[in-house]
Each structure stands twice: as C-alpha cells, then as structure tokens.
Design a protein around this motif. Structure first.
Motif, PDB file in Angstrom:
ATOM      1  N   ASP A  49      -4.828   0.817   6.539  1.00  0.00           N
ATOM      2  CA  ASP A  49      -6.124   0.321   6.999  1.00  0.00           C
ATOM      3  C   ASP A  49      -6.614  -0.820   6.115  1.00  0.00           C
ATOM      4  O   ASP A  49      -7.268  -1.755   6.602  1.00  0.00           O
ATOM      5  CB  ASP A  49      -7.152   1.457   7.042  1.00  0.00           C
ATOM      6  N   GLY A  50      -6.276  -0.791   4.833  1.00  0.00           N
ATOM      7  CA  GLY A  50      -6.614  -1.924   3.965  1.00  0.00           C
ATOM      8  C   GLY A  50      -5.761  -3.118   4.368  1.00  0.00           C
ATOM      9  O   GLY A  50      -6.246  -4.237   4.558  1.00  0.00           O
ATOM     10  N   ASP A  51      -4.486  -2.880   4.510  1.00  0.00           N
ATOM     11  CA  ASP A  51      -3.520  -3.922   4.856  1.00  0.00           C
ATOM     12  C   ASP A  51      -3.864  -4.586   6.204  1.00  0.00           C
ATOM     13  O   ASP A  51      -3.742  -5.798   6.362  1.00  0.00           O
ATOM     14  CB  ASP A  51      -2.138  -3.249   4.946  1.00  0.00           C
ATOM     15  N   SER A  52      -4.338  -3.768   7.186  1.00  0.00           N
ATOM     16  CA  SER A  52      -4.589  -4.296   8.540  1.00  0.00           C
ATOM     17  C   SER A  52      -6.032  -4.723   8.776  1.00  0.00           C
ATOM     18  O   SER A  52      -6.281  -5.710   9.453  1.00  0.00           O
ATOM     19  CB  SER A  52      -4.271  -3.224   9.601  1.00  0.00           C
ATOM     20  N   GLY A  86       0.859  -1.187   0.000  1.00  0.00           N
ATOM     21  CA  GLY A  86       0.000   0.000   0.000  1.00  0.00           C
ATOM     22  C   GLY A  86       0.888   1.227   0.000  1.00  0.00           C
ATOM     23  O   GLY A  86       2.109   1.122   0.170  1.00  0.00           O
ATOM     24  N   CYS A  87       0.303   2.414  -0.158  1.00  0.00           N
ATOM     25  CA  CYS A  87       1.115   3.640  -0.078  1.00  0.00           C
ATOM     26  C   CYS A  87       1.769   3.697   1.296  1.00  0.00           C
ATOM     27  O   CYS A  87       2.947   4.026   1.435  1.00  0.00           O
ATOM     28  CB  CYS A  87       0.235   4.872  -0.286  1.00  0.00           C
ATOM     29  N   SER A  88       0.988   3.369   2.346  1.00  0.00           N
ATOM     30  CA  SER A  88       1.508   3.372   3.710  1.00  0.00           C
ATOM     31  C   SER A  88       2.672   2.390   3.854  1.00  0.00           C
ATOM     32  O   SER A  88       3.669   2.679   4.519  1.00  0.00           O
ATOM     33  CB  SER A  88       0.382   3.002   4.679  1.00  0.00           C
ATOM     34  N   SER A  89       2.524   1.237   3.246  1.00  0.00           N
ATOM     35  CA  SER A  89       3.559   0.203   3.389  1.00  0.00           C
ATOM     36  C   SER A  89       4.818   0.540   2.595  1.00  0.00           C
ATOM     37  O   SER A  89       5.866  -0.089   2.786  1.00  0.00           O
ATOM     38  CB  SER A  89       3.000  -1.156   2.970  1.00  0.00           C
TER      39      SER A  89
HETATM   40  C1  LIG Z   1      -2.881 -10.278  -2.152  1.00  0.00           C
HETATM   41  C2  LIG Z   1      -3.152  -8.916  -2.696  1.00  0.00           C
HETATM   42  N1  LIG Z   1      -4.431  -8.489  -2.851  1.00  0.00           N
HETATM   43  C3  LIG Z   1      -4.682  -7.254  -3.323  1.00  0.00           C
HETATM   44  C4  LIG Z   1      -3.640  -6.432  -3.673  1.00  0.00           C
HETATM   45  C5  LIG Z   1      -3.955  -5.052  -4.256  1.00  0.00           C
HETATM   46  N2  LIG Z   1      -3.708  -3.995  -3.304  1.00  0.00           N
HETATM   47  C6  LIG Z   1      -2.514  -3.390  -3.224  1.00  0.00           C
HETATM   48  S1  LIG Z   1      -2.440  -2.193  -2.078  1.00  0.00           S
HETATM   49  C7  LIG Z   1      -4.076  -2.495  -1.649  1.00  0.00           C
HETATM   50  C8  LIG Z   1      -4.771  -1.696  -0.583  1.00  0.00           C
HETATM   51  C9  LIG Z   1      -3.886  -0.740   0.148  1.00  0.00           C
HETATM   52  O1  LIG Z   1      -4.660  -0.037   1.079  1.00  0.00           O
HETATM   53  P1  LIG Z   1      -4.043   0.397   2.457  1.00  0.00           P
HETATM   54  O2  LIG Z   1      -3.424  -0.727   3.141  1.00  0.00           O
HETATM   55  O3  LIG Z   1      -5.111   1.121   3.196  1.00  0.00           O
HETATM   56  O4  LIG Z   1      -2.859   1.390   2.045  1.00  0.00           O
HETATM   57  P2  LIG Z   1      -2.897   2.886   1.485  1.00  0.00           P
HETATM   58  O5  LIG Z   1      -2.498   2.774   0.057  1.00  0.00           O
HETATM   59  O6  LIG Z   1      -4.260   3.427   1.663  1.00  0.00           O
HETATM   60  O7  LIG Z   1      -1.896   3.586   2.315  1.00  0.00           O
HETATM   61  C10 LIG Z   1      -4.625  -3.512  -2.417  1.00  0.00           C
HETATM   62  C11 LIG Z   1      -6.019  -3.988  -2.286  1.00  0.00           C
HETATM   63  C12 LIG Z   1      -2.317  -6.907  -3.505  1.00  0.00           C
HETATM   64  N3  LIG Z   1      -1.249  -6.157  -3.790  1.00  0.00           N
HETATM   65  N4  LIG Z   1      -2.112  -8.142  -3.027  1.00  0.00           N
END
Ligand SMILES: Cc1ncc(C[n+]2csc(CCOP(=O)(O)OP(=O)(O)O)c2C)c(N)n1
Ligand code: SF4
Ligand SMILES: [Mg+2]
Length: 350
Positions: free
Chosen positions: A112-115, A67-70
């Motif tokens: 928040d998606g990741d967690s 994710g962007c956060s990660s």
């Molecule tokens: C197994 C898997 N499923 C789906 C994805 C697609 N994907 C990448 S990042 C993400 C969500 C990120 O959201 P969040 O953790 O809230 O981070 P943010 O970008 O909002 O900081 C998804 C669904 C992936 N990379 N791997």
C-alpha cells in the motif's frame, strides 16, 4: 532463517498437476517475514493458484517495488523470472517488460505504501493503459518495512501502537474502477477459499486485473482499532460473491453457494462461475460498483469479492497495435526493414 536450505527431494506421493509438477515446484525460498504476516498467506495462495492452473513457471514474470510485500516474490515461484525494482516504480518496469514480451504472465506485487503513496502515479497510469497483468497490492495500512508509519490507505482515525491517523484514506479498488481497470477485486489474506479463485481468474483475465488484498501486519498494525487487523476484517467483511474458476481443460473446484450462479467466459476461454450472495449485486456495472463500495464503507464494512469484470476487455497491445512476436525473437529483417520503409514512415508524419 535464509541460511536454512529447503529440502530438494520430494515425497513420491505428492500430488502432481497436468504438467507433472508438485506444489513444491511453485515454492520459492524460505520467507524472512514475521511469523503470522498476512503477506506469507498471499504467497501461499499464489503458489496454490499457479499449481492448480498448471502454469509453466518459466512463463511467469514477477515484478515488485520495495517493502515487506515487495520482498515476497522471492518466496514463491522460484523458477520464474523476477525483478525487484525501485520503491513505487514496479508498474513502469512491468509495462516495459510486457511491451517487449506479451507471452509471459505478469505478476506485479506491491504494498500500500509502494502503490498508494510514492507509486500512486505509476499505479494510475499502468491501470489506465490496460497493461495485461495481475496487480496485487498487499495492503496492511502501514509501511511495514520502515517500522509502521501510516500509509495512504489507512482509514482516518485508525490507530497504530503510537498514533492516530488524521488523513483521509485512498481506496485503490475505487481508484482502479475510476481509472478503467477491467478486473477489480478485493480479498483478505486469511481467506484462501476466496483469494485462490480470484487469483486464478485474474491470471486468466486479459487486461489490468487489480487485486487489493487486506494483509495484516502483525508487527505494527494488528491492534483491534486498526481497520487492517485480522479481527476487524473478520468482523466487518462483506463478501459480494463467491467465484469458482474453470479452465477449459478441467474443472478446478466445485463449491457453489446457494443462490443464483452466473457464468462469465474470459478471453483465454476460461469460465468464471459467480455464485451471487447478494441478488442485487451485478459485477458488470462499473458505476454501481463504485457507489456500492462508498455505501458499504460508510457503514464501516470492507467489501470483498469480484467487484467488477469486463469480459470483453482489451489490453495495451490491442490499443497500440504492437507486433505479436516478443522483441527478442525478431530478426534483423524485421528490426531493420531498410531505408525505403523508414522513408515511408517518415513521409506519413509530414
Ligand atoms: C525512493 C524510496 N523512498 C523511500 C524508501 C523507504 N521505504 C522502503 S519500504 C517503504 C514503505 C513500504 O511500505 P509498503 O509498500 O506498504 O510495504 P510493506 O512493508 O508494508 O509490505 C519505504 C517508505 C525507499 N526504499 N525508497
Ligand atoms: S513488519 Fe509487518 S509487513 Fe513486515 S514482515 Fe513483519 S508483519 Fe509483515
Ligand atoms: Mg504496507
């Protein structure tokens, strides 16, 4: 703009910490996130916290998902260990690393998606096991990296540019309390004065320290109707306490709010000074913290501050009785104790 290298030379007059390091020594690469993204403010707060605590960068391990956060661990502590794992799987990788070497400071950085979506099970289990870590959820209510779909932390009825969320939210702070986390806090990326002492306290804490940080996504979720926007949090923030962190060597900050002050000594000897804004708020009462959160949520408020702390906490190593020496420092004698010892172990299970 990753092709622009950061200058390597430091100005001679830059302040140094107890180790002789400057703030720059705790930075990472130039961020590729959108200008104004809350996640960059969290990276800046982490850099400041580690600088002020005079942490040896090589004793830190940063782990994240996707994710962007990660992505952010690339933008701070460039001289520390780092591992960018699979989406939602950071907690199990961190748990394994921690079991192998308890001497490092573990920073788990997630979204928040990741967690709360794909990684909810992993989140729950690392919290209930009391893994010694600082778990930071950079919470913007959306999947920023994949173009702004609602995440599981988005409030019901909150609006994005194109949709209204119809699902009930998951509150990671309430979940962490129920799961037995020994340090639970929430903050806002734009409130460095609150976030930096919380991070320092979380680093000094032994056990699962969970920090939910509201971190607006300026690209997909900063409209006034979103409960994770800059404007909404500024207007609805309810801080329950203001903390200052003192390490045994030196006093870091002195900035007391009026009202009563409570000192809490943590396992590493550091002292938290809690300046209470609400006379009735007790950060040692898990049950009261849960109902307080529910209450304020119903009133449309976002509670920030240190919500719960167990100063007598234990971690996964205490529970399992593991060896103190990191596994990579054990010799053949300890790793292969011989047939007689193995026979005795097996006999114990018969
Ligand atoms: C197994 C898997 N499923 C789906 C994805 C697609 N994907 C990448 S990042 C993400 C969500 C990120 O959201 P969040 O953790 O809230 O981070 P943010 O970008 O909002 O900081 C998804 C669904 C992936 N990379 N791997
Ligand atoms: S898309 Fe959102 S979360 Fe991702 S870098 Fe841009 S502002 Fe930050
Ligand atoms: Mg997100």
């Amino acid at each position: 703009m990753t092709y622009i290298a950061k200058p390597k030379l430091h100005h001679k007059a830059l302040p140094t910490n107890a180790l002789g390091f400057t703030h720059r020594d705790y930075e990472g690469r130039i961020s590729t996130l959108c200008a104004g993204c809350g996640h960059d403010s969290i990276s800046a707060a982490l850099i400041q916290a580690c600088f002020e605590l005079s942490i040896e960068p090589h004793l830190v391990a940063k782990l994240s998902g996707i994710g962007c956060s990660s992505k952010t661990p690339d933008y701070f502590l460039g001289n520390s260990h780092g591992f960018n794992s699979v989406h939602g799987r950071m907690p199990s990788v961190l748990t394994g690393a921690n079991l192998a070497n308890r001497d490092l400071i573990y920073l788990g950085v997630s979204g928040d998606g990741d967690s709360a979506s794909i990684g909810l099970g992993q989140f729950a289990h690392c919290v209930r096991r009391g893994v010694n870590m600082v778990y930071i959820c950079e919470n913007n209510g959306v999947y920023g990296l994949t173009k702004g779909q609602f995440s599981a932390t988005a409030d019901k009825g909150s609006k994005s540019k194109t949709a209204v969320n119809s699902d009930a939210p998951i509150d990671l702070v309430s979940m962490a309390l129920v799961l037995g986390a020994s340090f639970v806090a929430r903050s806002f990326s734009g409130d460095k004065k609150q976030l930096v002492p919380l991070l320092k306290a979380a680093i000094g804490h032994k056990g699962s320290a969970i920090l939910d940080v509201i971190s607006p996504c300026v690209q997909f979720n900063n409209n006034p109707q979103s409960t994770k926007s800059y404007d909404f949090v500024r207007e609805h923030n309810e801080a329950v306490n203001r903390i200052d962190m003192m390490v045994p060597r030196e006093e870091i900050t002195i900035d007391y709010e009026p009202g009563t002050v409570e000192e809490v000594r943590q396992h590493d000897g550091s002292v938290l000074r809690l300046a209470k804004l609400h006379p009735g708020y007790d950060p040692h009462d898990r049950v009261a913290a849960i109902s307080y959160l529910q209450d304020r949520h119903r009133a449309g408020e976002i509670v920030t501050g240190l919500l719960y702390l167990d100063p007598e906490s234990e971690d996964i190593h205490d529970a399992l009785g593991t060896v103190k020496t990191p596994l990579n420092q054990l010799g053949e004698k300890e790793l292969c104790p011989g047939a007689a010892k193995l026979e005795a172990v097996n006999a114990g299970y018969r």
